[in-house]
Scaffold this motif. Structure first.
Motif, PDB file in Angstrom:
ATOM      1  N   UNK A 187       0.738  -1.270  -0.019  1.00 34.78           N
ATOM      2  CA  UNK A 187      -0.195   0.007   0.130  1.00 34.78           C
ATOM      3  C   UNK A 187       0.933   1.276   0.048  1.00 34.78           C
ATOM      4  N   UNK A 188       2.020   1.294   0.851  1.00 33.47           N
ATOM      5  CA  UNK A 188       2.793   2.455   0.775  1.00 33.47           C
ATOM      6  C   UNK A 188       3.536   2.565  -0.355  1.00 33.47           C
ATOM      7  N   UNK A 189       4.285   1.392  -1.049  1.00 34.44           N
ATOM      8  CA  UNK A 189       5.018   1.548  -2.329  1.00 34.44           C
ATOM      9  C   UNK A 189       4.227   2.226  -3.454  1.00 34.44           C
ATOM     10  N   UNK A 190       2.914   1.516  -3.354  1.00 34.73           N
ATOM     11  CA  UNK A 190       2.156   2.002  -4.755  1.00 34.73           C
ATOM     12  C   UNK A 190       1.222   3.265  -4.295  1.00 34.73           C
ATOM     13  N   UNK A 191       1.424   3.686  -3.115  1.00 30.56           N
ATOM     14  CA  UNK A 191       0.531   4.851  -2.801  1.00 30.56           C
ATOM     15  C   UNK A 191      -0.968   4.823  -2.659  1.00 30.56           C
ATOM     16  N   UNK A 192      -1.416   3.669  -2.090  1.00 32.72           N
ATOM     17  CA  UNK A 192      -2.674   3.216  -2.222  1.00 32.72           C
ATOM     18  C   UNK A 192      -3.098   3.311  -0.688  1.00 32.72           C
ATOM     19  N   UNK A 193      -4.551   3.541  -0.714  1.00 33.14           N
ATOM     20  CA  UNK A 193      -5.242   3.873   0.443  1.00 33.14           C
ATOM     21  C   UNK A 193      -5.920   2.566   1.113  1.00 33.14           C
ATOM     22  N   UNK A 194      -6.333   1.702   0.146  1.00 30.46           N
ATOM     23  CA  UNK A 194      -6.903   0.617   0.760  1.00 30.46           C
ATOM     24  C   UNK A 194      -6.917  -0.816  -0.214  1.00 30.46           C
ATOM     25  N   UNK A 195      -7.485  -1.928   0.219  1.00 32.87           N
ATOM     26  CA  UNK A 195      -7.404  -3.008  -0.323  1.00 32.87           C
ATOM     27  C   UNK A 195      -8.044  -2.770  -1.764  1.00 32.87           C
ATOM     28  N   UNK A 196      -9.094  -2.040  -1.866  1.00 33.79           N
ATOM     29  CA  UNK A 196      -9.726  -1.805  -2.987  1.00 33.79           C
ATOM     30  C   UNK A 196      -9.228  -1.213  -3.958  1.00 33.79           C
ATOM     31  N   UNK A 197      -8.310  -0.541  -3.743  1.00 31.07           N
ATOM     32  CA  UNK A 197      -7.063   0.176  -4.631  1.00 31.07           C
ATOM     33  C   UNK A 197      -6.237  -0.988  -5.442  1.00 31.07           C
ATOM     34  N   UNK A 198      -5.862  -1.900  -4.656  1.00 30.80           N
ATOM     35  CA  UNK A 198      -5.311  -3.091  -5.081  1.00 30.80           C
ATOM     36  C   UNK A 198      -5.923  -3.770  -6.202  1.00 30.80           C
ATOM     37  N   UNK A 199      -7.165  -4.296  -5.933  1.00 32.28           N
ATOM     38  CA  UNK A 199      -8.032  -4.880  -6.960  1.00 32.28           C
ATOM     39  C   UNK A 199      -8.329  -3.815  -7.891  1.00 32.28           C
ATOM     40  N   UNK A 200      -8.470  -2.648  -8.011  1.00 30.22           N
ATOM     41  CA  UNK A 200      -8.843  -1.847  -9.257  1.00 30.22           C
ATOM     42  C   UNK A 200      -7.610  -1.827  -9.912  1.00 30.22           C
ATOM     43  N   UNK A 201      -6.461  -1.485  -9.451  1.00 27.26           N
ATOM     44  CA  UNK A 201      -5.085  -1.454  -9.986  1.00 27.26           C
ATOM     45  C   UNK A 201      -4.728  -2.811 -11.031  1.00 27.26           C
ATOM     46  N   UNK A 202      -4.861  -3.817 -10.364  1.00 29.49           N
ATOM     47  CA  UNK A 202      -4.546  -5.080 -10.890  1.00 29.49           C
ATOM     48  C   UNK A 202      -5.564  -5.514 -12.054  1.00 29.49           C
ATOM     49  N   UNK A 203      -6.807  -4.964 -12.090  1.00 31.70           N
ATOM     50  CA  UNK A 203      -7.565  -5.278 -13.136  1.00 31.70           C
ATOM     51  C   UNK A 203      -7.291  -4.154 -14.184  1.00 31.70           C
ATOM     52  N   UNK A 204      -6.815  -2.945 -14.090  1.00 33.85           N
ATOM     53  CA  UNK A 204      -6.583  -1.955 -14.830  1.00 33.85           C
ATOM     54  C   UNK A 204      -5.247  -2.189 -15.542  1.00 33.85           C
ATOM     55  N   UNK A 205      -4.554  -2.960 -15.072  1.00 32.80           N
ATOM     56  CA  UNK A 205      -3.207  -3.602 -15.571  1.00 32.80           C
ATOM     57  C   UNK A 205      -2.999  -4.732 -16.048  1.00 32.80           C
ATOM     58  N   UNK A 206      -4.287  -5.525 -16.085  1.00 33.98           N
ATOM     59  CA  UNK A 206      -4.194  -6.972 -16.612  1.00 33.98           C
ATOM     60  C   UNK A 206      -3.503  -7.838 -15.717  1.00 33.98           C
ATOM     61  N   UNK A 207      -3.108  -7.351 -14.435  1.00 27.59           N
ATOM     62  CA  UNK A 207      -2.394  -8.284 -13.441  1.00 27.59           C
ATOM     63  C   UNK A 207      -2.925  -9.497 -12.868  1.00 27.59           C
ATOM     64  N   UNK A 208      -4.359  -9.740 -13.103  1.00 34.46           N
ATOM     65  CA  UNK A 208      -5.258 -10.434 -12.473  1.00 34.46           C
ATOM     66  C   UNK A 208      -5.978 -11.376 -13.394  1.00 34.46           C
TER      67      UNK A 208
END
Length: 208
Positions: A187-208
């Motif tokens: 969360x710190x390295x990617x400048x995210x605030x929540x778990x939901x940000x991880x899901x959203x980013x992963x989908x947006x960058x085809x990492x899931x």
């Protein structure tokens, strides 16, 4: 020829053994079912080639590769994975692997890949070559997920798949506190605030 084969699915190992025996009938094939056994085998014995799954229970396979390379072990290593090349190929090649194959292409490509790496060459498909070129060109401006360590990226992928901290800790055989620490770092390295940000980013960058 001494071949070290590691995969946590027995059916896949059986299929690979049959494939290998067709081209190398006299080969001595040692089977391992997790990353810990893979690490121990590499530290205790010598092999002509290693064929291993990328994601297995135990320590990260990428870290094992780095460790044996740092120790001077130059055994050719071919990585097999179910994931798309863009997710992990650059990481494993940089870590010291000699080839990366999708398990979908193994029947057609594995023996050819072995012939390449046994000659001291790397087996890199045009697709992976393009990914490597892009990775080197983009090093100056890394994407957020590229700032993660190999272990952090592994945890990031599992989080993006909806796995809980407890489930990840059990899968990687580490404590819940350890995974919680990794999650905080991500969360710190990617400048995210929540778990939901991880899901959203992963989908947006085809990492899931």
């Amino acid at each position: 020829m001494k071949i070290l084969l590691a995969d946590d699915h027995s059916m896949i190992r059986q299929g690979l053994v049959l494939l290998l025996k067709q081209s190398y009938p006299s080969a001595e094939i040692t089977e391992k079912s997790n990353a810990g056994e893979l690490k121990d085998a590499l530290e205790q014995h010598k092999y002509d080639i290693v064929i291993t799954d990328l994601f297995m229970p135990g320590p990260p396979v990428i870290e094992i590769i780095k460790h044996i390379r740092d120790a001077g072990n130059k055994v050719p290593i071919i990585i097999l994975s179910m994931s798309l090349p863009e997710r992990n190929a650059v990481r494993v090649i940089r870590a010291g692997a000699n080839g990366y194959l999708s398990k979908d292409t193994v029947p057609d490509e594995l023996i050819r890949a072995m012939q390449f790496v046994l000659q001291g060459r790397k087996y890199i498909t045009p697709e992976i070559a393009a990914l490597l070129a892009d990775a080197y060109l983009d090093d100056v401006e890394k994407k957020p997920h590229e700032k993660l360590s190999d272990r952090e990226f592994e945890v990031f992928q599992m989080l993006s798949q909806g796995k809980t901290v407890t489930q990840i800790a059990e899968a990687l055989h580490v404590s819940i506190n350890t995974i919680s620490t990794y999650k905080s770092r991500i969360l710190e390295k990617m400048n995210f605030q929540s778990f939901a940000d991880i899901i959203k980013y992963a989908h947006a960058h085809s990492l899931i």
